[in-house]
Design a protein around this motif. Structure first.
Motif, mmCIF file in Angstrom:
data_model
loop_
_atom_site.group_PDB
_atom_site.id
_atom_site.type_symbol
_atom_site.label_atom_id
_atom_site.label_comp_id
_atom_site.label_asym_id
_atom_site.label_seq_id
_atom_site.Cartn_x
_atom_site.Cartn_y
_atom_site.Cartn_z
ATOM 1 N N GLY A 185 -26.577 -6.689 16.076
ATOM 2 C CA GLY A 185 -27.220 -5.981 14.977
ATOM 3 C C GLY A 185 -26.665 -4.595 14.717
ATOM 4 O O GLY A 185 -27.063 -3.949 13.735
ATOM 5 N N THR A 186 -25.768 -4.103 15.556
ATOM 6 C CA THR A 186 -25.169 -2.786 15.348
ATOM 7 C C THR A 186 -24.029 -2.884 14.351
ATOM 8 O O THR A 186 -23.131 -3.722 14.516
ATOM 9 C CB THR A 186 -24.639 -2.208 16.683
ATOM 10 N N ASP A 187 -24.060 -2.070 13.312
ATOM 11 C CA ASP A 187 -22.975 -2.036 12.341
ATOM 12 C C ASP A 187 -21.819 -1.246 12.955
ATOM 13 O O ASP A 187 -21.878 -0.015 13.072
ATOM 14 C CB ASP A 187 -23.442 -1.367 11.046
ATOM 15 N N LEU A 188 -20.791 -1.959 13.379
ATOM 16 C CA LEU A 188 -19.706 -1.301 14.104
ATOM 17 C C LEU A 188 -18.899 -0.362 13.219
ATOM 18 O O LEU A 188 -18.354 0.635 13.708
ATOM 19 C CB LEU A 188 -18.791 -2.355 14.734
ATOM 20 N N ASP A 189 -18.819 -0.651 11.930
ATOM 21 C CA ASP A 189 -18.114 0.272 11.040
ATOM 22 C C ASP A 189 -18.871 1.596 10.922
ATOM 23 O O ASP A 189 -18.256 2.674 10.903
ATOM 24 C CB ASP A 189 -17.919 -0.361 9.662
ATOM 25 N N GLU A 190 -20.182 1.523 10.836
ATOM 26 C CA GLU A 190 -20.979 2.749 10.814
ATOM 27 C C GLU A 190 -20.850 3.503 12.130
ATOM 28 O O GLU A 190 -20.740 4.740 12.149
ATOM 29 C CB GLU A 190 -22.448 2.431 10.532
ATOM 30 N N LEU A 191 -20.879 2.770 13.227
ATOM 31 C CA LEU A 191 -20.735 3.401 14.534
ATOM 32 C C LEU A 191 -19.368 4.061 14.660
ATOM 33 O O LEU A 191 -19.241 5.175 15.188
ATOM 34 C CB LEU A 191 -20.934 2.364 15.637
#
Length: 369
Positions: free
Chosen positions: A116-122
């Protein structure tokens, strides 16, 4: 490209030793050796030093330390998501090509935590956080981002950002000769003054082709599975296809196709091979899927367990460590008297190197029954 002859295990062994600068010590600059080898595995920060000592004539540790502080070589997560010591040029050229693999390998460990973690945002947040060039530990990076992403936990956040999403290097004094230092990270772009080269916009894979050529120069002849085992990328089939006409082909005793550069050294299988002491996790062993050319299957686990090994007649025949200043060798099988003498002599030289010529102590244990 015509299929050529079968290369036996001993022929492959001698080719590997020659490419890895282990058949004859090379008289080349340290930077050139690091480049030729495609980097050295370096999660244990002192191990590149004995690795280069075994490969180069008159190797001076201060030279490698100087290359680190001068930013000509860097410590970074790259092949197989392990820390490698590579030239700055290679880090810039190769990093983007490895990014998808780095992400997948972190997800392979932390998929549940990062679900569920947006890796691009991270990644964007990680770049913004580290853009000031302030050295940070992985824990410090994770804590700074945990307020926005509390669910994954600090270890998963830190691993993903530091080893995959933001190209980072580990700052000296980590990795300097005889220096113990924790890991502090800064962006590759900050340390080297520019960002890593982007992927080719036309969908071609020039970096993959360069990796294939470089791999074969330092490890060939080798199968595509061996290439994949070295770099962690998915075999680079497009690069293999693009370069196939300029390569030569062999078979090993199992029938696998082995690719090679036409003019690369393939010594006579009967070429004598001197005793060599290898550091932990040396790529001369780990750089292959089929490691039978240099280590017996029954001892294969040593290479991933961090054991330092000794080559006798080109093959892993013992492990070694330093105990109270003495280089201690534990044979894996019977050594002839001549081999024991050669191992002791090389071990004495290694002891002198590691102690800055203050200690030449070496002990070769009895062979197992």
């Amino acid at each position: 490209m015509a299929v050529r002859t079968v290369l036996g295990t001993r022929a492959l062994n001698r080719a590997t030793l020659a490419r890895q600068l282990l058949l004859d010590r090379a008289d080349v600059p340290v930077l050139d050796a690091v480049a030729h080898l495609g980097g050295l595995q370096a999660q244990e920060p002192q191990e590149p030093y004995p690795g280069l000592w075994s490969r180069l004539r008159a190797f001076e540790p201060a030279v490698l330390s100087g290359l680190l502080t001068e930013r000509s070589v860097v410590r970074t997560h790259l092949m197989r998501r392990t820390v490698h010591l590579v030239t700055a040029d290679d880090a810039l050229a190769w990093r983007s090509r490895h990014e998808a693999m780095l992400r997948q390998r972190v997800l392979g460990v932390y998929r549940r935590e990062l679900a569920g973690t947006d890796l691009d945002e991270l990644a964007s947040a990680g770049r913004a956080l580290t853009a000031d060039g302030e050295p940070r530990t992985m824990t410090e990076v994770a804590r700074a981002l945990a307020g926005r992403w509390p669910a994954p936990g600090p270890r998963a956040l830190g691993e993903m950002v530091i080893t995959a999403l933001v190209p980072m290097i580990q700052l000296p004094p980590r990795g300097l000769w005889r220096t113990k230092a924790g890991v502090r990270n800064v962006p590759l772009s900050f340390w080297l003054g520019r960002a890593a080269d982007p992927l080719s916009p036309d969908g071609s894979d020039p970096v993959g082709q360069a990796l294939l050529r470089r791999y074969l120069a330092a490890y060939g002849p080798a199968a595509s599975a061996d290439l994949r085992a070295w770099c962690g990328l998915a075999g680079l089939p497009a690069a293999v296809a693009a370069l196939r006409e300029e390569l030569v082909s062999f078979r090993d005793e199992r029938g696998r196709e082995l690719l090679d550069l036409p003019d690369a050294p393939r010594p006579d299988p009967d070429t004598p091979a001197p005793v060599r002491f290898l550091p932990a996790f040396d790529n001369a062993i780990l750089g292959y899927h089929d490691r039978g050319r240099i280590i017996d299957d029954e001892h294969r686990g040593l290479s991933v367990a961090g054991e330092r090994v000794v080559l006798v007649d080109g093959r892993v025949a013992a492990t070694w460590r330093v105990e109270a200043g003495t280089v201690t060798v534990a044979p894996l099988g019977r050594l002839s008297p001549a081999d024991r003498t050669a191992v002791a002599e090389e071990g004495r030289e290694m002891a002198l190197f590691l102690s800055d010529k203050e200690n030449d102590g070496v002990r070769v244990a009895a062979s197992p029954d």
